[in-house]
Design an enzyme around this catalytic site. Structure first.
Site, PDB file in Angstrom:
ATOM      1  N   THR A 189       0.810   4.731  -4.425  1.00  0.00           N
ATOM      2  CA  THR A 189       1.589   4.893  -3.187  1.00  0.00           C
ATOM      3  C   THR A 189       2.049   3.502  -2.781  1.00  0.00           C
ATOM      4  O   THR A 189       1.385   2.505  -3.068  1.00  0.00           O
ATOM      5  CB  THR A 189       0.735   5.470  -2.054  1.00  0.00           C
ATOM      6  N   GLU A 334       0.488  11.834  -3.173  1.00  0.00           N
ATOM      7  CA  GLU A 334      -0.789  12.534  -3.347  1.00  0.00           C
ATOM      8  C   GLU A 334      -0.616  14.024  -3.643  1.00  0.00           C
ATOM      9  O   GLU A 334      -1.583  14.711  -3.968  1.00  0.00           O
ATOM     10  CB  GLU A 334      -1.641  12.379  -2.075  1.00  0.00           C
ATOM     11  N   LYS A 443       2.223   7.900  22.083  1.00  0.00           N
ATOM     12  CA  LYS A 443       1.267   8.537  22.990  1.00  0.00           C
ATOM     13  C   LYS A 443       1.522   8.015  24.399  1.00  0.00           C
ATOM     14  O   LYS A 443       1.069   6.940  24.769  1.00  0.00           O
ATOM     15  CB  LYS A 443      -0.158   8.268  22.513  1.00  0.00           C
ATOM     16  N   TRP A 448       1.956  13.512  23.499  1.00  0.00           N
ATOM     17  CA  TRP A 448       2.594  12.988  22.291  1.00  0.00           C
ATOM     18  C   TRP A 448       4.110  13.192  22.322  1.00  0.00           C
ATOM     19  O   TRP A 448       4.593  14.264  22.692  1.00  0.00           O
ATOM     20  CB  TRP A 448       2.037  13.681  21.038  1.00  0.00           C
TER      21      TRP A 448
HETATM   22  P1  ADP Z   1       5.485   6.189  -0.478  1.00  0.00           P
HETATM   23  O1  ADP Z   1       6.776   6.471  -1.142  1.00  0.00           O
HETATM   24  O2  ADP Z   1       5.632   5.488   0.820  1.00  0.00           O
HETATM   25  O3  ADP Z   1       4.423   5.785  -1.392  1.00  0.00           O
HETATM   26  P2  ADP Z   1       5.280   8.915  -0.383  1.00  0.00           P
HETATM   27  O4  ADP Z   1       6.473   8.993  -1.246  1.00  0.00           O
HETATM   28  O5  ADP Z   1       4.038   9.533  -0.840  1.00  0.00           O
HETATM   29  O6  ADP Z   1       4.927   7.510  -0.012  1.00  0.00           O
HETATM   30  O7  ADP Z   1       5.701   9.362   1.067  1.00  0.00           O
HETATM   31  C1  ADP Z   1       5.145  10.471   1.668  1.00  0.00           C
HETATM   32  C2  ADP Z   1       5.571  10.545   3.094  1.00  0.00           C
HETATM   33  O8  ADP Z   1       6.990  10.580   3.217  1.00  0.00           O
HETATM   34  C3  ADP Z   1       5.132  11.827   3.754  1.00  0.00           C
HETATM   35  O9  ADP Z   1       3.788  11.761   4.134  1.00  0.00           O
HETATM   36  C4  ADP Z   1       6.093  11.917   4.922  1.00  0.00           C
HETATM   37  O10 ADP Z   1       5.704  11.105   5.996  1.00  0.00           O
HETATM   38  C5  ADP Z   1       7.351  11.348   4.346  1.00  0.00           C
HETATM   39  N1  ADP Z   1       8.248  12.437   3.932  1.00  0.00           N
HETATM   40  C6  ADP Z   1       8.404  12.953   2.711  1.00  0.00           C
HETATM   41  N2  ADP Z   1       9.321  13.932   2.718  1.00  0.00           N
HETATM   42  C7  ADP Z   1       9.754  14.055   3.993  1.00  0.00           C
HETATM   43  C8  ADP Z   1      10.701  14.896   4.665  1.00  0.00           C
HETATM   44  N3  ADP Z   1      11.422  15.806   4.021  1.00  0.00           N
HETATM   45  N4  ADP Z   1      10.854  14.729   5.983  1.00  0.00           N
HETATM   46  C9  ADP Z   1      10.147  13.812   6.673  1.00  0.00           C
HETATM   47  N5  ADP Z   1       9.255  12.992   6.110  1.00  0.00           N
HETATM   48  C10 ADP Z   1       9.055  13.105   4.779  1.00  0.00           C
END
Ligand code: ADP
Length: 545
Positions: A189, A334, A443, A448
């Site tokens: 990640t 994940e 918050k 929220w």
């Molecule tokens: P990174 O690329 O930062 O390693 P990820 O690709 O695993 O992390 O990113 C996951 C996060 O991206 C999710 O937990 C969420 O917050 C955000 N995310 C993914 N798809 C969407 C979506 N369609 N709308 C809003 N947020 C999203």
């Protein structure tokens, strides 16, 4: 009593052998580094992947060794995917957009024995070579002898040329069978806070995810589909498309490094692409190009967006101006990564065009095989009324149970749920909508406020290109929303008009106390807003005022 059915392990190699045997002529097309087009078939991918296994074996790669890649979406990268997993090693895709310090850390943490590197990243390898020399023994440039670049490696490391190694190898190899729970691929990640963490996928999780994303109410992948993943193979396996296309025998179009609007439009039309997937920034670039050039997309019927919230502008513009369905999925590293997809149920049949566009802002329904729930601060499950929002948890066979190096189950709560770090509502039809990241929610006076809701509204302003809402400290309310906006090129933004647009659309106490116009906003390596740095910069904004 056990069922009397064959138990044949779900091997990634059998995805490929299926494609080669039953869809041998289906195309795999790549835009190369030199901007030429390389074409072959799934049968060719399978043959060359066997040849590549022989190369890996000759370089001392053993079962479960990590094989690193720093590469764009292309056929050689695809071969590394299938050869490494197929021979029971682990393909470790590295995100080249991360900071070089993080890249060196990840390579050492994963203990990559060999690296496969695209020409674009030759300078990066020279830069970090000394720091990875204890781990990486061989760097293979994904090119032919005519195009070998200058690379400065550290003593003890060997530089090699992919096509030269392939020419010297043979294809005499039989794909082995082993436990389907064996590790197959590794992806870190991007770690917006703290060090990146590795997610270790198995053959089984990869198969099940590929099956699930292929379903009609998800990517709807068919043998007649022509699919172009813009989403990179260097991050979360291009959302599973390299596997799902092979399962279906679909044509796979790999775009290489040129992802700007003009290059994308050209490739989508030239290769008669029917479906394409990527993050919103790519689609914004494509839309701007289409609007300014007058070009149309001739064969694309659906675009999948994910990775961050879908801007309403894109949903409406692609539908109304180009007749293309702009559909949203949600997921995370994940989750392999796809967790939900927004496809309509019968209940959505009667929606007006405006209601339908509003509905498309939701991240969607859970994929079959997974489950989800939302909980309050005490862990109590919240109702599915589309209003209550809480921490989103998921579980299922393609959800991580721990990070690389941890004990199985270390990332789960006592009931086996994984906390996504997202805050969401779920409506009575089971459509989930992200309202925030847990750490970004505002918050205010104990209640929220969703930053994403405010951002979505702000970007519908005709002069606004991008918006970020962050929590700024407040003497009375603890935190209050602060809205930062970037104007569209050539436009100026009147802050009062942005507030006027929000008024009436959210509760009064949700309205940001102030709108600040900025030239640009910071992004992470995967294109998401980097709110941590904005919070550091603006957290005292209201205290100073
Ligand atoms: P990174 O690329 O930062 O390693 P990820 O690709 O695993 O992390 O990113 C996951 C996060 O991206 C999710 O937990 C969420 O917050 C955000 N995310 C993914 N798809 C969407 C979506 N369609 N709308 C809003 N947020 C999203």
């Amino acid at each position: 009593m056990l069922g009397l059915m064959q138990s044949q392990g779900l091997m990634i190699s059998s995805i490929l052998t299926h494609a080669a045997r039953h869809h041998g002529a289906a195309e795999v097309v790549s835009r190369t580094h030199e901007n030429t087009t390389h074409r072959y078939t799934w049968a060719g991918v399978e043959r060359r992947s066997r040849r590549l296994v022989k190369v890996l074996l000759a370089h001392g790669v053993e079962r479960q060794d990590r094989v690193g890649t720093l590469a764009w979406n292309g056929y050689r990268h695809l071969e590394v995917y299938y050869a490494s997993s197929g021979m029971e090693a682990i393909v470790h895709t590295i995100n080249p957009r991360l900071h070089p310090d993080d890249i060196a850390y990840i390579i050492n943490h994963a203990a990559d024995k060999i690296l496969f590197v695209d020409l674009s990243f030759a300078p990066l390898i020279s830069l970090i070579a000394a720091r990875i020399a204890d781990t990486v023994k061989t760097v293979v440039m994904l090119t032919d002898t005519a195009n070998m670049p200058e690379v400065t490696l550290a003593p003890g490391m060997t530089l090699a040329c992919y096509e030269q190694l392939m020419d010297a190898a043979d294809e005499d190899y039989v794909w082995p069978r082993f436990d389907e729970n064996t590790a197959a691929s590794l992806c870190y990640t991007s770690g917006t806070t703290g060090r990146p963490k590795g997610v270790l996928y198995s053959h089984r999780s990869t198969w099940l995810h590929a099956y699930a994303v292929s379903m009609p109410d998800v990517l709807d992948i068919r043998a007649t589909s022509r699919i172009l993943p813009v989403v990179p193979m260097f991050h979360v396996n291009a959302w599973g498309t390299p596997y799902a296309t092979a399962l279906a025998g679909a044509a796979l179009i790999l775009p290489g490094r040129h992802l700007d609007g003009a290059s994308m439009a050209g490739l989508l039309n030239a290769e008669r692409v029917t479906f394409t997937s990527g993050v919103p920034t790519v689609w914004l670039g494509l839309l701007q190009h289409l609007r300014s050039s007058g070009q149309r997309l001739e064969t694309v019927t659906r675009i999948m967006t994910g990775g961050s919230a879908a801007p309403p502008l894109l949903i409406e513009a692609f539908r109304d101006e180009y007749g293309i369905r702009f559909e949203q999925g949600w997921g995370m590293t994940e989750l392999s990564p796809v967790g939900t997809f927004n496809a309509p149920k019968p209940a959505q049949a009667g929606l007006t065009r405006d209601e339908a566009a509003r509905h498309m802002l939701k991240q969607g329904r859970i994929l079959p095989g997974l489950d989800m729930k939302i909980v309050d601060g005490d862990g109590r499950e919240l109702p599915w009324d589309g209003v209550a929002f809480g921490d989103l948890k998921v579980r299922g066979p393609w959800v991580a149970s721990a990070y690389f190096g941890e004990e199985p189950g270390a990332a789960l709560d006592k009931d086996g749920w994984f906390a996504t770090g997202d805050v969401a509502t779920i409506d009575p039809d089971g459509f989930m909508e992200i309202t925030d990241r847990s750490k970004d929610v505002i918050k205010s006076g104990g209640e929220w406020i969703s930053s994403i809701t405010l951002e979505n509204l702000a970007v519908s302003h005709p002069d606004v290109m991008e918006a970020a809402v962050i929590a700024a400290a407040h003497p009375k309310w603890d935190e209050r929303p602060l809205l930062l906006v970037v104007p569209l090129p050539g436009h100026t933004v009147d802050p009062a008009s942005v507030l006027a647009l929000l008024e009436g659309k959210v509760a009064k106490w949700w309205l940001p106390d102030e709108v600040v116009v900025v030239d640009e906003l910071p992004h992470t390596a995967t294109g998401k807003l980097l709110k941590t740095s904005l919070r550091t910069r603006y957290k005292d904004h209201y205290l100073k005022a």
